[in-house]
Motif scaffolding. Structure first.
Motif, mmCIF file in Angstrom:
data_model
loop_
_atom_site.group_PDB
_atom_site.id
_atom_site.type_symbol
_atom_site.label_atom_id
_atom_site.label_comp_id
_atom_site.label_asym_id
_atom_site.label_seq_id
_atom_site.Cartn_x
_atom_site.Cartn_y
_atom_site.Cartn_z
ATOM 1 N N TYR A 173 30.810 39.892 38.594
ATOM 2 C CA TYR A 173 31.153 38.514 38.287
ATOM 3 C C TYR A 173 29.968 37.592 38.524
ATOM 4 C CZ TYR A 173 35.990 40.028 38.250
ATOM 5 O OH TYR A 173 37.165 40.666 37.950
ATOM 6 N N ALA A 174 29.762 36.662 37.609
ATOM 7 C CA ALA A 174 28.795 35.577 37.809
ATOM 8 C C ALA A 174 29.567 34.278 37.670
ATOM 9 C CB ALA A 174 27.672 35.651 36.781
ATOM 10 N N ALA A 175 29.405 33.399 38.636
ATOM 11 C CA ALA A 175 30.129 32.137 38.649
ATOM 12 C C ALA A 175 29.158 30.993 38.881
ATOM 13 C CB ALA A 175 31.184 32.148 39.746
ATOM 14 N N GLU A 176 29.566 29.831 38.492
ATOM 15 C CA GLU A 176 28.747 28.634 38.667
ATOM 16 C C GLU A 176 29.480 27.637 39.564
ATOM 17 O OE1 GLU A 176 25.752 28.739 37.594
ATOM 18 O OE2 GLU A 176 25.937 30.394 36.181
ATOM 19 N N GLY A 177 28.709 26.738 40.180
ATOM 20 C CA GLY A 177 29.275 25.584 40.854
ATOM 21 C C GLY A 177 29.924 25.817 42.207
ATOM 22 N N LEU A 178 29.503 26.824 42.956
ATOM 23 C CA LEU A 178 30.069 27.011 44.287
ATOM 24 C C LEU A 178 29.358 26.160 45.339
ATOM 25 C CD1 LEU A 178 31.009 29.646 42.661
ATOM 26 C CD2 LEU A 178 31.489 30.500 44.922
ATOM 27 N N ALA A 179 28.121 25.766 45.071
ATOM 28 C CA ALA A 179 27.362 24.885 45.966
ATOM 29 C C ALA A 179 26.600 23.889 45.096
ATOM 30 C CB ALA A 179 26.394 25.693 46.826
ATOM 31 N N SER A 180 26.397 22.700 45.623
ATOM 32 C CA SER A 180 25.699 21.651 44.862
ATOM 33 C C SER A 180 24.188 21.859 44.897
ATOM 34 C CB SER A 180 26.028 20.273 45.436
ATOM 35 O OG SER A 180 25.369 20.103 46.691
ATOM 36 N N ARG A 181 23.510 21.209 43.984
ATOM 37 C CA ARG A 181 22.039 21.262 43.954
ATOM 38 C C ARG A 181 21.460 20.729 45.270
ATOM 39 N NH1 ARG A 181 18.233 24.251 42.045
ATOM 40 N NH2 ARG A 181 16.938 23.674 43.762
ATOM 41 N N ASP A 182 22.040 19.649 45.795
ATOM 42 C CA ASP A 182 21.565 19.087 47.067
ATOM 43 C C ASP A 182 21.742 20.075 48.214
ATOM 44 O OD1 ASP A 182 20.795 16.725 45.854
ATOM 45 O OD2 ASP A 182 22.591 15.619 46.470
ATOM 46 N N GLU A 183 22.866 20.801 48.236
ATOM 47 C CA GLU A 183 23.084 21.804 49.278
ATOM 48 C C GLU A 183 22.061 22.933 49.169
ATOM 49 O OE1 GLU A 183 27.833 21.836 50.119
ATOM 50 O OE2 GLU A 183 27.196 22.466 48.103
ATOM 51 N N CYS A 184 21.769 23.357 47.959
ATOM 52 C CA CYS A 184 20.778 24.415 47.746
ATOM 53 C C CYS A 184 19.396 23.966 48.210
ATOM 54 C CB CYS A 184 20.742 24.825 46.273
ATOM 55 S SG CYS A 184 22.257 25.635 45.714
ATOM 56 N N ASP A 185 19.024 22.742 47.840
ATOM 57 C CA ASP A 185 17.725 22.200 48.262
ATOM 58 C C ASP A 185 17.636 22.111 49.785
ATOM 59 O OD1 ASP A 185 16.933 21.964 45.613
ATOM 60 O OD2 ASP A 185 17.344 19.810 45.504
ATOM 61 N N ALA A 186 18.725 21.692 50.429
ATOM 62 C CA ALA A 186 18.737 21.592 51.895
ATOM 63 C C ALA A 186 18.589 22.974 52.522
ATOM 64 C CB ALA A 186 20.017 20.915 52.372
ATOM 65 N N PRO A 227 37.189 32.543 48.996
ATOM 66 C CA PRO A 227 38.282 32.397 48.022
ATOM 67 C C PRO A 227 37.930 32.988 46.647
ATOM 68 C CG PRO A 227 38.018 30.368 49.253
ATOM 69 C CD PRO A 227 36.851 31.256 49.624
ATOM 70 N N PHE A 228 36.673 32.846 46.230
ATOM 71 C CA PHE A 228 36.252 33.403 44.943
ATOM 72 C C PHE A 228 36.336 34.928 44.969
ATOM 73 C CE2 PHE A 228 33.159 35.300 42.131
ATOM 74 C CZ PHE A 228 33.461 34.685 40.922
ATOM 75 N N VAL A 229 35.731 35.554 45.986
ATOM 76 C CA VAL A 229 35.743 37.015 46.090
ATOM 77 C C VAL A 229 37.185 37.528 46.194
ATOM 78 C CG1 VAL A 229 35.063 38.979 47.541
ATOM 79 C CG2 VAL A 229 33.408 37.168 47.030
ATOM 80 N N ALA A 230 38.005 36.853 46.973
ATOM 81 C CA ALA A 230 39.403 37.262 47.120
ATOM 82 C C ALA A 230 40.132 37.222 45.782
ATOM 83 C CB ALA A 230 40.102 36.355 48.134
ATOM 84 N N ARG A 231 39.908 36.177 45.023
ATOM 85 C CA ARG A 231 40.597 36.015 43.734
ATOM 86 C C ARG A 231 40.155 37.071 42.724
ATOM 87 N NH1 ARG A 231 44.325 35.154 40.268
ATOM 88 N NH2 ARG A 231 43.996 33.588 38.687
ATOM 89 N N VAL A 232 38.857 37.269 42.558
ATOM 90 C CA VAL A 232 38.390 38.183 41.503
ATOM 91 C C VAL A 232 38.597 39.649 41.865
ATOM 92 C CG1 VAL A 232 36.778 36.523 40.495
ATOM 93 C CG2 VAL A 232 35.942 38.170 42.186
ATOM 94 N N TYR A 233 38.569 39.986 43.161
ATOM 95 C CA TYR A 233 38.739 41.377 43.549
ATOM 96 C C TYR A 233 40.122 41.680 44.123
ATOM 97 C CZ TYR A 233 33.876 42.135 42.484
ATOM 98 O OH TYR A 233 32.672 42.233 41.833
ATOM 99 N N GLY A 234 40.997 40.664 44.178
ATOM 100 C CA GLY A 234 42.369 40.907 44.617
ATOM 101 C C GLY A 234 42.494 41.320 46.065
ATOM 102 N N VAL A 235 41.714 40.682 46.940
ATOM 103 C CA VAL A 235 41.758 40.994 48.367
ATOM 104 C C VAL A 235 42.170 39.753 49.151
ATOM 105 C CG1 VAL A 235 40.040 42.826 48.186
ATOM 106 C CG2 VAL A 235 39.289 40.502 48.686
#
Length: 181
Positions: free
Chosen positions: A35-48, A98-106
């Motif tokens: 799975y590839a997903a977008e938008g889990l962290a903001s650009r500002d969070e990544c820069d920090a 939450p993302f991993v739980a949803r896509v892998y059913g755990v």
């Protein structure tokens, strides 16, 4: 962290549930899904996060490259930097688990992190990693740089003969059985 991965896919069943709306790609290979997903962290969070790691590297005289014996990366452990650890723990609880739980059913409450590290790649020094399997049930890579900042990149999966990547703040999730390269 970022890494290059390759190899056979993991157990079936991950595609039984509909993926979350932020999934950019779900790539079936053999009996697993990447799975590839977008938008889990903001650009500002990544820069920090990058700034925290660079500051830590400066205070200790540079980045480490000897933490992983068989697959060395130039990195810093997330737990070494209080601000980075606080952000990572929040992001785990609100987005990654939450993302991993949803896509892998755990069950998200049963997910734990074994090793979290921020990797710094330099194309002149380390263009890829040797083939390996991660030592966890699920692996994620969360790019902190925009794809516009570099050429190539991503997580290479041998079983589909191509790299999978996400924009800064997105993630690539996969099962441990993938061999990394």
């Amino acid at each position: 962290s970022s890494a290059y991965h390759a190899g056979p896919c993991g157990p079936a069943g991950a595609d039984d549930a509909a993926p979350p709306s932020n999934v950019a790609t779900a790539t079936d290979c053999e009996d697993g899904v990447i799975y590839a997903a977008e938008g889990l962290a903001s650009r500002d969070e990544c820069d920090a996060a990058i700034r925290y790691a660079e500051d830590r590297a400066k205070t200790r005289g540079g980045w480490l490259s000897d933490r992983h014996f068989s697959v060395p990366t130039t990195d810093v452990q997330v737990r070494e930097i209080p601000e980075l650890l606080a952000w990572f723990n929040t992001t785990l609880a609100t987005a990654i688990f939450p993302f991993v739980a949803r896509v892998y059913g755990v069950d998200a409450s049963k997910l734990r992190v074994i090793d979290a590290f921020l990797v710094k790649y330099d194309a002149a020094k380390q263009r890829s990693l040797p083939l390996h399997c991660d030592q966890s049930e699920y692996s994620i890579t969360l790019p902190l740089n925009s794809q516009n900042d570099y050429d190539g990149g991503g997580t290479y999966f041998h079983s589909i003969a191509r790299a999978v990547n996400a924009q800064a703040g997105g993630l690539v999730a996969f099962l441990y059985e993938y061999k990394d390269a």
